[in-house]
Design a protein around this motif. Structure first.
Motif, PDB file in Angstrom:
ATOM      1  N   LYS A   2       0.835  -1.210   0.000  1.00  0.00           N
ATOM      2  CA  LYS A   2       0.000   0.000   0.000  1.00  0.00           C
ATOM      3  C   LYS A   2       0.866   1.255   0.000  1.00  0.00           C
ATOM      4  O   LYS A   2       0.574   2.229  -0.684  1.00  0.00           O
TER       5      LYS A   2
ATOM      6  N   GLU B 213       2.319   1.615  -3.440  1.00  0.00           N
ATOM      7  CA  GLU B 213       1.297   2.171  -4.340  1.00  0.00           C
ATOM      8  C   GLU B 213       1.200   3.691  -4.179  1.00  0.00           C
ATOM      9  O   GLU B 213       1.153   4.431  -5.170  1.00  0.00           O
ATOM     10  N   LYS B 214       1.197   4.149  -2.947  1.00  0.00           N
ATOM     11  CA  LYS B 214       1.099   5.590  -2.690  1.00  0.00           C
ATOM     12  C   LYS B 214       2.319   6.337  -3.237  1.00  0.00           C
ATOM     13  O   LYS B 214       2.196   7.398  -3.856  1.00  0.00           O
TER      14      LYS B 214
ATOM     15  N   HIS C 160      -1.377  -3.216  -8.575  1.00  0.00           N
ATOM     16  CA  HIS C 160      -0.146  -3.855  -8.081  1.00  0.00           C
ATOM     17  C   HIS C 160       0.346  -4.903  -9.082  1.00  0.00           C
ATOM     18  O   HIS C 160       0.644  -6.040  -8.721  1.00  0.00           O
TER      19      HIS C 160
END
Length: 460
Positions: free
Chosen positions: A395, A398-399, A433
């Motif tokens: 996560k 991804e950010k 992803h």
């Protein structure tokens, strides 16, 4: 002599970055030729298709092999080049310098539609993968000309060098015949040169996550096997010739010294390529003579020759950020992408070049991947694999990747051509992803045949 070598390096690689010039983009895209019947590529089909292409688009033949077959052709108006890279199952389109990416996109799509219409008549296709999906089926033989014959011979010489370097050689020295890259060249200014090298080096692990598209069953751990194949071959005999710089380059003098530690392994005399055990430039030019070998049209012969400063022309390196004699950085680490997304690599780098110092701040403060004891060189290798390290917070990645993509989009918006739309597929990859290699392998696990991905990645 060392002083003369350093001056020659400066003149070839550094001086061009001081010249005032417009910002141009150069794009080179290599693509596998695939026989959809599951049989080896017949080079006659590739040659016939190339001949149809040059006739249709008004290209002029510029290279032939020793049998008189076409190896390259150029369009005088655009500067675009069609060529076969290493073998007749790897076709490359190189585009003349352009101002905006849509110029290249339009011609790329026109060329690919024509080529694939011609290939389809024989049950073939070009596809967007970094490794030919028929790598274990094709003949994987080099084009019969001086350069590729020499390269093939040199790469296959690794068994006699195994005890000379602390490296494990892989056993696919034919990799040049089945690996395909997407490369972009961007002008670089003298005052930004070391920052570009350092900052884009820090970016490499994130690029591995975005652009991985070279899977080879021989090495199932990798989603991006191309770079390993280069690094663990004779091209990586000297690690300074391949991959990343490994540490921060502090200034121009250090960069020049680094180039002095890169190795030359070939040159030409009397129209013939000579290859030899790699020697750093400093070592090569300090010698009174060097022993190598050349092909005399029948077999390889030993030869002793005297180094000349002009041999610097034959320094061939494969750094991820490769400084060229044109005053550009060539970004070389990305795999060929699905053809409908082929310009994502160029768009990503072009946008971030416009935001170099904002990118520098993001990466130098990065605690997403750079806070666990691994450096950029190590992370690039780790993040090229199917199984990510357990400490990776997907996560958070991804950010961070979204932040980097937003920066690239801002850079493209600054250019004013609307090129930011070319990044759309990358946002989808980050959100899901995934990357092209992972998407393909996940699909195959669900029972989707490989042929479906070959055809999907061939669509423009």
């Amino acid at each position: 002599m060392k002083k003369e070598v350093r001056q020659a390096i400066y003149d070839k690689y550094i001086a061009p970055t001081k010249k005032e010039r417009p910002d141009y983009i150069g794009v080179e895209i290599e693509m596998p030729v695939v026989n959809l019947s599951g049989q080896p590529v017949d080079e006659a089909v590739s040659i016939k298709t190339a001949e149809s292409f040059i006739k249709n688009f008004g290209f002029i033949e510029s290279g032939k092999d020793s049998n008189g077959n076409i190896t390259s052709a150029k369009h005088e108006g655009t500067g675009d080049i069609l060529s076969f890279d290493c073998c007749y199952s790897n076709l490359e389109l190189s585009f003349g310098k352009a101002v905006d990416l849509f110029e290249i996109k339009k011609r790329f799509e026109d060329y690919c539609r024509f080529l694939n219409a011609e290939f389809a008549k024989e049950g073939y296709t070009l596809t967007g993968m970094g490794v030919n999906p028929n790598a274990d089926i094709n003949h994987n033989q080099p084009i019969q000309n001086e350069r590729y014959r020499m390269l093939y011979h040199y790469l296959h010489s690794y068994p006699k060098h195994k005890n000379e370097v602390a490296m494990r050689f892989h056993e696919r020295p034919d990799f040049g015949t089945f690996t395909s890259a997407s490369q972009v060249q961007l002008d670089v200014r003298y005052d930004e040169l070391t920052d570009v090298v350092n900052v884009f080096g820090l970016l490499e692990p994130y690029k591995a996550l975005l652009f991985a598209n070279s899977y080879l069953p021989d090495y199932p751990d990798f989603l991006c096997v191309r770079n390993m194949l280069w690094e663990h071959s004779m091209q990586g005999y000297n690690p300074h010739n391949v991959g990343m710089f490994g540490k921060k380059v502090s200034g121009i003098d250090e960069l020049i010294d680094y180039i002095g530690t890169q190795s030359v392994y070939c040159t030409m005399r009397d129209g013939r390529y000579i290859d030899f055990t790699p020697l750093t430039l400093d070592e090569f030019f300090s010698r009174d003579s060097v022993e190598g070998e050349y092909f005399d049209s029948e077999k390889y012969q030993k030869i002793t020759f005297v180094p000349e400063i002009s041999d610097l022309e034959y320094l061939r390196t494969f750094k991820f950020e490769d400084l060229t004699f044109r005053g550009t950085i060539e970004y070389r680490s990305s795999c060929c992408q699905p053809l409908s997304e082929a310009l994502t690599v160029a768009a990503f780098h072009t946008g971030l070049k416009e935001k170099l110092y904002e990118l520098k701040e993001i990466l130098e403060k990065d605690d997403v991947i750079y806070s666990h004891g691994f450096n950029a060189l190590e992370l690039q290798k780790l993040l090229s694999k199917q199984k990510l390290p357990e400490y990776i917070d997907t996560k958070a990645v991804e950010k961070q990747l979204t932040k980097i993509l937003d920066l690239a989009a801002d850079g493209l918006k600054k250019r004013g051509f609307g090129e930011e739309v070319l990044l759309s597929p990358l946002y989808e990859r980050v959100h899901e992803h995934t990357n092209p290699a992972k998407a393909m392998l996940d699909g195959i696990k669900r029972g989707v045949p490989l042929k479906s991905f070959i055809e999907q990645y061939a669509a423009v």
